[in-house]
Design an enzyme around this catalytic site. Structure first.
Site: not given
Length: 336
Positions: A47-48, A52, A187-188, A303-304, A306
């Site tokens: 999406s990025h 774009r 964007g999603e 889950r951390l 990123s």
């Protein structure tokens, strides 16, 4: 299933650079934005990424974005710096303002950066990750045009108003989150509409003010903030930081001044950088934080933030990135 094209990261970069060069950019501006896009593609954030590109090209062709911009750094105070973007795409201004921000944060313990007269269309984690790599914690905020309702409202007032936060981990990948104030990134929703998928309940409302899972109706109506009033309050905070504080346009003002050519409106970005070693625990902050992360990861199912992006980043240099062939053909056509 829609036909796709697989590109190496280098091929994706060249595709974007050539498109920007053919539509009024100089190489400096073209490469800065292409680097940003391919960082997103490398982390499999479609999406990025190249998604774009057509929007940027539309705004370059319309003359709204200055493809040969020369952003200027303006020193405001010991802990404050500004970049006048000269109408550029935001990644160019960020590359100019990053080091002054880092230098001020290391000198003073904390510092802020105001980006003005920029067009932001990209992921925020890219800018805070650069701060983390310099050993700093970082925040980044930006707005858009009105697409999100205040809590309980039926008309858009706020942008998706994303925010990012990054925490450095010496010798390890930093912990970073990048999220919109809306229930889902715009964007999603646009990709869901393009690909014919529904979106989860609570994402947005149609023009009639009623909730819907049809992304096309939401794009004609308005998005909802995450968590109701709580997300809306954060969206308001972002508006004040990126417009009221630094003298840029609020989302509604951006809409009033926009050409609606499909690309990003003019706006501002606010960043803050903090040096953890200057806040009273110079020798222990990193070890203390790692103990917290170990406790976090000991909880099953966690889950951390990123972590998935870093895993993707390890794989994409070998696998390449996959984009719809229709998008690839569109960029090639716009390149001429």
């Amino acid at each position: 299933m829609a036909e796709t094209v697989t590109l190496s990261l280098e091929e994706g970069f060249e595709l974007a650079v050539n498109a920007f060069l053919a539509n009024g950019c100089d190489r400096r501006n073209a490469e800065a934005v292409a680097r940003n896009m391919m960082q997103a593609e490398g982390d499999r954030c479609a999406s990025h990424g190249l998604f774009r590109c057509p929007g940027y090209l539309s705004s370059l062709k319309s003359g709204k974005i200055n493809g040969k911009a020369d952003p200027k750094v303006i020193d405001l105070a010991p802990g404050a710096v500004k970049v006048d973007g000269d109408g550029c795409m935001a990644p160019v201004a960020l590359e100019v303002g990053r080091q002054p921000l880092i230098d001020k944060a290391k000198a003073n313990g904390i510092a802020a950066l105001a980006l003005t007269r920029v067009h932001h269309f990209s992921a925020l984690w890219v800018e805070v990750e650069a701060l983390c790599e310099a050993g700093l914690a970082g925040f980044a905020f930006t707005a858009f045009k009105p697409v999100v309702t205040p809590g309980g409202g039926t008309q858009a007032l706020y942008g998706t108003n994303p925010m990012a936060f990054g925490w450095p981990r010496p010798g390890k990948d930093p912990v970073i989150f990048d999220q919109a104030s809306s229930a889902k990134a715009r964007g999603e929703i646009q990709i869901a509409a393009r690909d014919g998928h529904e979106v989860p309940p609570g994402t947005g409302i149609g023009p009639d003010g009623k909730e819907t899972t049809d992304p096309n109706e939401i794009l004609k109506g308005a998005q909802l903030p995450f968590g109701g009033y709580k997300g809306a309050n954060i969206a308001m905070m972002v508006e004040l930081l990126v417009a009221g504080l630094i003298g840029e346009w609020f989302s509604y003002e951006a809409a009033e001044g926009d050409t609606n050519d499909g690309g990003p409106p003019r706006g501002g970005e606010f960043m803050m950088a903090i040096d953890p070693s200057r806040f009273g625990d110079a020798d222990g902050w990193a070890q203390h934080s790692e103990a917290f992360f170990e406790k976090f990861q000991s909880i099953p199912g966690t889950r951390l933030p990123s972590a998935r992006r870093y895993k993707n980043r390890q794989e994409t240099p070998e696998t390449g990135v996959v984009i719809p062939k229709a998008l690839y053909d569109q960029i090639v056509e716009l390149t001429g």
